[in-house]
Motif scaffolding. Structure first.
Motif, PDB file in Angstrom:
ATOM      1  N   LEU A   1     -14.321   6.361   1.813  1.00 42.85           N
ATOM      2  CA  LEU A   1     -15.171   5.321   2.397  1.00 42.85           C
ATOM      3  C   LEU A   1     -14.584   3.929   2.196  1.00 42.85           C
ATOM      4  CD1 LEU A   1     -17.928   4.602   3.737  1.00 42.85           C
ATOM      5  CD2 LEU A   1     -18.891   4.539   1.425  1.00 42.85           C
ATOM      6  N   ASN A   2     -13.867   3.732   1.111  1.00 41.96           N
ATOM      7  CA  ASN A   2     -13.293   2.420   0.832  1.00 41.96           C
ATOM      8  C   ASN A   2     -12.132   2.075   1.757  1.00 41.96           C
ATOM      9  OD1 ASN A   2     -14.501   1.366  -1.960  1.00 41.96           O
ATOM     10  ND2 ASN A   2     -14.327   3.582  -2.053  1.00 41.96           N
ATOM     11  N   LEU A   3     -11.498   3.092   2.328  1.00 36.46           N
ATOM     12  CA  LEU A   3     -10.340   2.845   3.192  1.00 36.46           C
ATOM     13  C   LEU A   3     -10.733   2.148   4.496  1.00 36.46           C
ATOM     14  CD1 LEU A   3      -7.284   3.217   3.147  1.00 36.46           C
ATOM     15  CD2 LEU A   3      -7.598   5.404   4.318  1.00 36.46           C
ATOM     16  N   PRO A   4     -11.740   2.644   5.254  1.00 34.06           N
ATOM     17  CA  PRO A   4     -12.138   1.898   6.455  1.00 34.06           C
ATOM     18  C   PRO A   4     -12.733   0.526   6.154  1.00 34.06           C
ATOM     19  CG  PRO A   4     -13.643   3.726   6.063  1.00 34.06           C
ATOM     20  CD  PRO A   4     -12.469   3.927   5.149  1.00 34.06           C
ATOM     21  N   ILE A   5     -13.411   0.387   5.010  1.00 35.04           N
ATOM     22  CA  ILE A   5     -13.921  -0.936   4.628  1.00 35.04           C
ATOM     23  C   ILE A   5     -12.754  -1.895   4.434  1.00 35.04           C
ATOM     24  CG2 ILE A   5     -15.103  -2.237   2.814  1.00 35.04           C
ATOM     25  CD1 ILE A   5     -16.881   0.220   2.375  1.00 35.04           C
ATOM     26  N   ASN A   6     -11.729  -1.422   3.743  1.00 39.53           N
ATOM     27  CA  ASN A   6     -10.538  -2.241   3.511  1.00 39.53           C
ATOM     28  C   ASN A   6      -9.815  -2.552   4.822  1.00 39.53           C
ATOM     29  OD1 ASN A   6      -8.605  -3.385   1.438  1.00 39.53           O
ATOM     30  ND2 ASN A   6      -7.225  -1.991   2.510  1.00 39.53           N
TER      31      ASN A   6
ATOM     32  N   ALA B   1      -3.127  -5.058  -0.785  1.00 40.82           N
ATOM     33  CA  ALA B   1      -3.216  -4.546  -2.158  1.00 40.82           C
ATOM     34  C   ALA B   1      -4.232  -3.420  -2.259  1.00 40.82           C
ATOM     35  CB  ALA B   1      -3.592  -5.684  -3.113  1.00 40.82           C
ATOM     36  N   GLY B   2      -5.376  -3.597  -1.598  1.00 40.49           N
ATOM     37  CA  GLY B   2      -6.433  -2.592  -1.668  1.00 40.49           C
ATOM     38  C   GLY B   2      -6.025  -1.253  -1.080  1.00 40.49           C
ATOM     39  N   ALA B   3      -5.295  -1.281   0.032  1.00 35.84           N
ATOM     40  CA  ALA B   3      -4.889  -0.034   0.685  1.00 35.84           C
ATOM     41  C   ALA B   3      -4.037   0.820  -0.245  1.00 35.84           C
ATOM     42  CB  ALA B   3      -4.118  -0.349   1.964  1.00 35.84           C
ATOM     43  N   THR B   4      -3.097   0.192  -0.945  1.00 36.42           N
ATOM     44  CA  THR B   4      -2.220   0.930  -1.860  1.00 36.42           C
ATOM     45  C   THR B   4      -3.009   1.559  -3.005  1.00 36.42           C
ATOM     46  OG1 THR B   4      -0.373  -0.563  -1.353  1.00 36.42           O
ATOM     47  CG2 THR B   4      -0.202   0.738  -3.363  1.00 36.42           C
ATOM     48  N   VAL B   5      -3.920   0.783  -3.596  1.00 31.13           N
ATOM     49  CA  VAL B   5      -4.689   1.282  -4.741  1.00 31.13           C
ATOM     50  C   VAL B   5      -5.644   2.386  -4.302  1.00 31.13           C
ATOM     51  CG1 VAL B   5      -6.220   0.633  -6.628  1.00 31.13           C
ATOM     52  CG2 VAL B   5      -4.511  -0.978  -5.844  1.00 31.13           C
ATOM     53  N   ILE B   6      -6.290   2.219  -3.150  1.00 29.70           N
ATOM     54  CA  ILE B   6      -7.229   3.233  -2.650  1.00 29.70           C
ATOM     55  C   ILE B   6      -6.519   4.551  -2.391  1.00 29.70           C
ATOM     56  CG2 ILE B   6      -8.728   3.859  -0.705  1.00 29.70           C
ATOM     57  CD1 ILE B   6      -9.355   0.811  -0.470  1.00 29.70           C
ATOM     58  N   LEU B   7      -5.364   4.499  -1.728  1.00 30.01           N
ATOM     59  CA  LEU B   7      -4.618   5.724  -1.431  1.00 30.01           C
ATOM     60  C   LEU B   7      -4.134   6.403  -2.709  1.00 30.01           C
ATOM     61  CD1 LEU B   7      -2.602   4.537   1.695  1.00 30.01           C
ATOM     62  CD2 LEU B   7      -4.476   6.188   1.650  1.00 30.01           C
TER      63      LEU B   7
ATOM     64  N   MET C   1       3.178   5.644   6.149  1.00 31.80           N
ATOM     65  CA  MET C   1       3.098   4.655   7.225  1.00 31.80           C
ATOM     66  C   MET C   1       2.834   3.267   6.642  1.00 31.80           C
ATOM     67  SD  MET C   1       0.493   4.532  10.498  1.00 31.80           S
ATOM     68  CE  MET C   1      -0.955   4.711   9.425  1.00 31.80           C
ATOM     69  N   LEU C   2       1.877   3.174   5.736  1.00 28.72           N
ATOM     70  CA  LEU C   2       1.554   1.884   5.128  1.00 28.72           C
ATOM     71  C   LEU C   2       2.716   1.360   4.298  1.00 28.72           C
ATOM     72  CD1 LEU C   2      -0.729  -0.240   4.556  1.00 28.72           C
ATOM     73  CD2 LEU C   2      -1.181   1.064   2.479  1.00 28.72           C
ATOM     74  N   GLU C   3       3.342   2.236   3.503  1.00 32.59           N
ATOM     75  CA  GLU C   3       4.430   1.816   2.632  1.00 32.59           C
ATOM     76  C   GLU C   3       5.638   1.332   3.427  1.00 32.59           C
ATOM     77  OE1 GLU C   3       4.849   1.622  -0.895  1.00 32.59           O
ATOM     78  OE2 GLU C   3       2.692   1.561  -0.602  1.00 32.59           O
ATOM     79  N   CYS C   4       5.995   2.059   4.467  1.00 30.70           N
ATOM     80  CA  CYS C   4       7.169   1.678   5.275  1.00 30.70           C
ATOM     81  C   CYS C   4       6.945   0.331   5.959  1.00 30.70           C
ATOM     82  CB  CYS C   4       7.476   2.757   6.302  1.00 30.70           C
ATOM     83  SG  CYS C   4       8.133   4.281   5.598  1.00 30.70           S
ATOM     84  N   LEU C   5       5.791   0.162   6.591  1.00 34.89           N
ATOM     85  CA  LEU C   5       5.507  -1.097   7.271  1.00 34.89           C
ATOM     86  C   LEU C   5       5.428  -2.251   6.276  1.00 34.89           C
ATOM     87  CD1 LEU C   5       2.838   0.080   9.886  1.00 34.89           C
ATOM     88  CD2 LEU C   5       5.178  -0.642  10.352  1.00 34.89           C
ATOM     89  N   GLY C   6       4.760  -2.015   5.140  1.00 33.30           N
ATOM     90  CA  GLY C   6       4.658  -3.061   4.124  1.00 33.30           C
ATOM     91  C   GLY C   6       5.992  -3.423   3.527  1.00 33.30           C
ATOM     92  N   LEU C   7       6.825  -2.407   3.267  1.00 31.34           N
ATOM     93  CA  LEU C   7       8.147  -2.658   2.691  1.00 31.34           C
ATOM     94  C   LEU C   7       9.030  -3.429   3.657  1.00 31.34           C
ATOM     95  CD1 LEU C   7      10.100  -2.154   0.339  1.00 31.34           C
ATOM     96  CD2 LEU C   7      10.776  -0.019   1.462  1.00 31.34           C
TER      97      LEU C   7
ATOM     98  N   PRO D   1      -2.111   0.854  10.787  1.00 29.07           N
ATOM     99  CA  PRO D   1      -2.904   1.586   9.792  1.00 29.07           C
ATOM    100  C   PRO D   1      -4.415   1.505  10.023  1.00 29.07           C
ATOM    101  CG  PRO D   1      -1.111   0.427   8.719  1.00 29.07           C
ATOM    102  CD  PRO D   1      -1.133  -0.053  10.149  1.00 29.07           C
ATOM    103  N   PRO D   2      -5.007   0.309  10.287  1.00 31.42           N
ATOM    104  CA  PRO D   2      -6.452   0.283  10.528  1.00 31.42           C
ATOM    105  C   PRO D   2      -6.888   1.060  11.769  1.00 31.42           C
ATOM    106  CG  PRO D   2      -5.653  -1.917   9.993  1.00 31.42           C
ATOM    107  CD  PRO D   2      -4.443  -1.060  10.214  1.00 31.42           C
ATOM    108  N   THR D   3      -5.979   1.203  12.744  1.00 30.53           N
ATOM    109  CA  THR D   3      -6.304   1.964  13.942  1.00 30.53           C
ATOM    110  C   THR D   3      -6.177   3.460  13.705  1.00 30.53           C
ATOM    111  OG1 THR D   3      -5.500   0.154  15.341  1.00 30.53           O
ATOM    112  CG2 THR D   3      -5.781   2.296  16.387  1.00 30.53           C
ATOM    113  N   LEU D   4      -5.102   3.866  13.041  1.00 35.59           N
ATOM    114  CA  LEU D   4      -4.790   5.289  12.903  1.00 35.59           C
ATOM    115  C   LEU D   4      -5.499   5.953  11.723  1.00 35.59           C
ATOM    116  CD1 LEU D   4      -0.960   5.213  13.704  1.00 35.59           C
ATOM    117  CD2 LEU D   4      -2.840   5.855  15.225  1.00 35.59           C
ATOM    118  N   ASN D   5      -5.783   5.200  10.656  1.00 34.72           N
ATOM    119  CA  ASN D   5      -6.405   5.807   9.472  1.00 34.72           C
ATOM    120  C   ASN D   5      -7.699   6.552   9.794  1.00 34.72           C
ATOM    121  OD1 ASN D   5      -4.342   4.935   7.868  1.00 34.72           O
ATOM    122  ND2 ASN D   5      -5.473   3.255   6.929  1.00 34.72           N
TER     123      ASN D   5
END
Length: 315
Positions: free
Chosen positions: A66-71, A111-117, A251-257, A284-288
């Motif tokens: 639930l925290n992922l779509p909020i983020n 930051a939140g996306a990494t910690v949540i995952l 996906m998140l890590e590659c784009l962020g890196l 990520p917000p679209t595909l997650n």
């Protein structure tokens, strides 16, 4: 004298973002941005509502999810409304407090996306590798502490980052991004940014090391457990769940890196830097929610039940 005062006012009050599209493409850009934001809102709100309204989904895995779509909504809402306003007003100027606010929430999202995952990966590790201990370990109190730690750690780390930023004087007002973020705001500073750079690199390195280390450790043991399991259905379900999580994380890590590296390489194309930055806030917000909605059986079933009952009622 008046010109100097005007320049000082602009530097202290406004930031100019850089859009590089032609005037005849304004309508296309606005339409793409508006549709992207609408899709992100629809998909993430649908996932949130589905989890919140169905008590059968009030399980540790789904409560963490639930925290992922909020983020994701935090990140996209930091970007799109401001961008759409600038396009409509045909203005590239954004007030400095609004620019800082946008940058703050964009970094909270990252930051939140990494910690949540990472927290979700630990949940899957306990569920698959230690199923008998799952209900004992993943209690409601533990989930509440985990969620609190996720958001509190992000707020503290990013809060310190921006406190260090706001203490510095500025002598420029133009950034090369289409939105505000910490590296862009640092480019406006006319003082030493060594402390900011060290702190930024430190929290990025530490958080990424912990996240990647946790992901590698949990998935290694999940793979070992799956291959040792004699039940093919359990193995298939575990692998499907983990593959979904791993796709989102990679996906998140590659784009962020790529985005972080693009700021450190001076010779890289500004267009490429913008592409990486926007991709991190759009894809990520679209595909997650689509990936988790389609791949998580319980959520998929609840969505199908809702569609059959409310959208396609029997005649």
């Amino acid at each position: 004298m008046d010109s100097a005062m005007d320049h000082l006012y602009n530097v202290s009050s406004y930031v100019e973002v850089q859009f590089d599209f032609m005037p005849e493409n304004v309508a296309v850009v606005f339409l793409f941005a508006a549709l992207s934001y609408m899709v992100i809102l629809f998909c993430n709100l649908t996932l949130i509502i589905t989890i919140v309204l169905n008590k059968s989904l009030h399980q540790p895995m789904h409560l963490l999810l639930l925290n992922l779509p909020i983020n994701d909504l935090i990140g996209s809402s930091a970007l799109f409304p401001q961008m759409l306003r600038e396009i409509l007003a045909n203005s590239r100027m954004i007030e400095f407090p609004a620019c800082v606010t946008q940058a703050f929430f964009i970094h909270i999202y990252a930051a939140g996306a990494t910690v949540i995952l990472t927290a979700m990966a630990y949940d899957r590790y306990i569920a698959i590798c230690h199923p008998l201990k799952y209900n004992t370990v993943m209690t409601p109190a533990y989930i509440m502490r985990t969620v609190t730690a996720v958001w509190l750690s992000s707020l503290i780390l990013i809060g310190v980052l921006f406190i260090l930023l706001l203490r510095l004087p500025r002598c420029r007002s133009r950034i090369t991004q289409v939105y505000c973020d910490n590296p862009s705001l640092l480019s406006l500073v006319c003082a030493s940014t060594a402390v900011n750079n060290i702190y930024g690199l430190l929290i990025s390195a530490v958080s990424q090391t912990i996240a990647i280390g946790m992901i590698l450790y949990t998935y290694l043991w999940i793979l070992v457990t799956c291959f040792r399991s004699k039940r093919s259905d359990t193995k298939a379900k575990a692998m499907q769940t983990c593959a979904t999580h791993l796709i989102v994380f990679l996906m998140l890590e590659c784009l962020g890196l790529f985005t972080i590296i693009s700021y450190r390489i001076r010779d890289i194309s500004p267009q490429l830097r913008k592409l990486f930055g926007l991709s991190t806030l759009i894809f990520p917000p679209t595909l997650n929610p689509i990936i988790y909605g389609l791949k998580t059986k319980e959520i998929r079933e609840k969505l199908l039940q809702f569609v059959r009952r409310k959208v396609l009622p029997c005649k």
